[in-house]
Design a protein around this motif. Structure first.
Motif, PDB file in Angstrom:
ATOM      1  N   GLN A 170     -12.345 -32.599  40.654  1.00 53.47           N
ATOM      2  CA  GLN A 170     -13.450 -31.722  41.065  1.00 53.47           C
ATOM      3  C   GLN A 170     -13.287 -31.305  42.525  1.00 53.47           C
ATOM      4  O   GLN A 170     -13.468 -30.138  42.877  1.00 53.47           O
ATOM      5  CB  GLN A 170     -14.795 -32.426  40.894  1.00 53.47           C
ATOM      6  CG  GLN A 170     -15.266 -32.580  39.492  1.00 53.47           C
ATOM      7  CD  GLN A 170     -16.575 -33.356  39.417  1.00 53.47           C
ATOM      8  OE1 GLN A 170     -16.970 -34.049  40.346  1.00 53.47           O
ATOM      9  NE2 GLN A 170     -17.259 -33.250  38.279  1.00 53.47           N
TER      10      GLN A 170
ATOM     11  N   THR B 264     -11.433 -38.071  37.986  1.00 54.69           N
ATOM     12  CA  THR B 264     -12.305 -36.932  37.698  1.00 54.69           C
ATOM     13  C   THR B 264     -12.855 -36.335  38.986  1.00 54.69           C
ATOM     14  O   THR B 264     -12.879 -35.116  39.159  1.00 54.69           O
ATOM     15  CB  THR B 264     -13.486 -37.380  36.800  1.00 54.69           C
ATOM     16  OG1 THR B 264     -12.958 -37.979  35.629  1.00 54.69           O
ATOM     17  CG2 THR B 264     -14.374 -36.214  36.440  1.00 54.69           C
TER      18      THR B 264
ATOM     19  N   THR C  71     -10.367 -28.884  42.932  1.00 53.34           N
ATOM     20  CA  THR C  71     -10.709 -27.569  42.381  1.00 53.34           C
ATOM     21  C   THR C  71     -11.597 -26.786  43.341  1.00 53.34           C
ATOM     22  O   THR C  71     -11.330 -25.616  43.643  1.00 53.34           O
ATOM     23  CB  THR C  71     -11.421 -27.726  41.020  1.00 53.34           C
ATOM     24  OG1 THR C  71     -10.556 -28.423  40.127  1.00 53.34           O
ATOM     25  CG2 THR C  71     -11.795 -26.378  40.438  1.00 53.34           C
TER      26      THR C  71
ATOM     27  N   LEU D 152     -21.522 -34.351  42.757  1.00 50.81           N
ATOM     28  CA  LEU D 152     -21.362 -32.902  42.901  1.00 50.81           C
ATOM     29  C   LEU D 152     -22.236 -32.268  43.979  1.00 50.81           C
ATOM     30  O   LEU D 152     -21.759 -31.398  44.722  1.00 50.81           O
ATOM     31  CB  LEU D 152     -21.567 -32.221  41.548  1.00 50.81           C
ATOM     32  CG  LEU D 152     -20.958 -30.834  41.414  1.00 50.81           C
ATOM     33  CD1 LEU D 152     -19.475 -30.832  41.732  1.00 50.81           C
ATOM     34  CD2 LEU D 152     -21.195 -30.298  40.022  1.00 50.81           C
TER      35      LEU D 152
END
Length: 189
Positions: A68, A64, A71, A13
């Protein structure tokens, strides 16, 4: 990652949000006509995108991470659409985009505060990167000085927390020096 062929201890992230941050500041630089902002953030976005691609290559749970990424890119595209299509006045667009970039940058600099609380609790800086701390301090200070030079609060203000959190991390390195892990072997390249 390349040596170990694994992403075990590397978080995804922060690099995704840094990429979005670079793309946002690139838009600000284009709107402002600032070559320094354009070049630095274009290079940063390319490097972060390459890192993301390498990370995805070695990551076993791609679905996943792709969600992310999609998005955050969707949010970025909606934001760009808003700034470029819904705010017709270039001066207002520059102010609103500058505010957006500033808030995003400040949130990025304050996001590791949870790790700092953990460092204090465990009295170990094992999870902190000294080189990243120095790089963040130098980068934040450089952008702060550049913002002062341009008299641009949207560049100056959001980089002050980077200096602040870097000084805190350096103090933690001084207070809780890293000990050599006897079970850790250097990887041979």
């Amino acid at each position: 990652m390349r040596v170990t062929r694994s992403v075990d201890n590397v978080q995804f992230l922060p690099f995704l949000t840094t990429d979005v941050n670079n793309l946002s500041w690139l838009s600000y630089g284009v709107l402002k006509g600032d070559g320094t902002l354009i070049v630095v953030n274009a290079v940063g976005a390319v490097l972060q995108t390459l890192y993301i691609l390498v990370y995805l290559h070695y990551c076993p749970r791609k679905q996943t991470l792709l969600l992310q990424t999609a998005t955050l890119l969707g949010v970025l595209l909606m934001g760009c659409g808003y700034f470029w299509l819904m705010v017709p006045d270039p001066a207002s667009r520059l102010q609103q985009l500058g505010l957006f970039c500033s808030v995003f940058t400040i949130s990025m600099y304050f996001s590791p505060l949870t790790d700092l609380a953990n460092v204090i609790k465990t009295q170990s800086t094992q999870r902190l990167s000294y080189s990243l701390t120095i790089a963040t301090l130098l980068t934040s200070a450089s952008w702060t000085l550049y913002g002062f030079r341009l008299r641009d609060p949207y560049i100056t203000v959001p980089n002050l927390p980077g200096i602040f959190t870097s000084v805190i991390r350096l103090w933690l390195f001084w207070k809780y020096p890293q000990e050599k892990d006897k079970h850790y072997r250097l990887l041979q390249t």
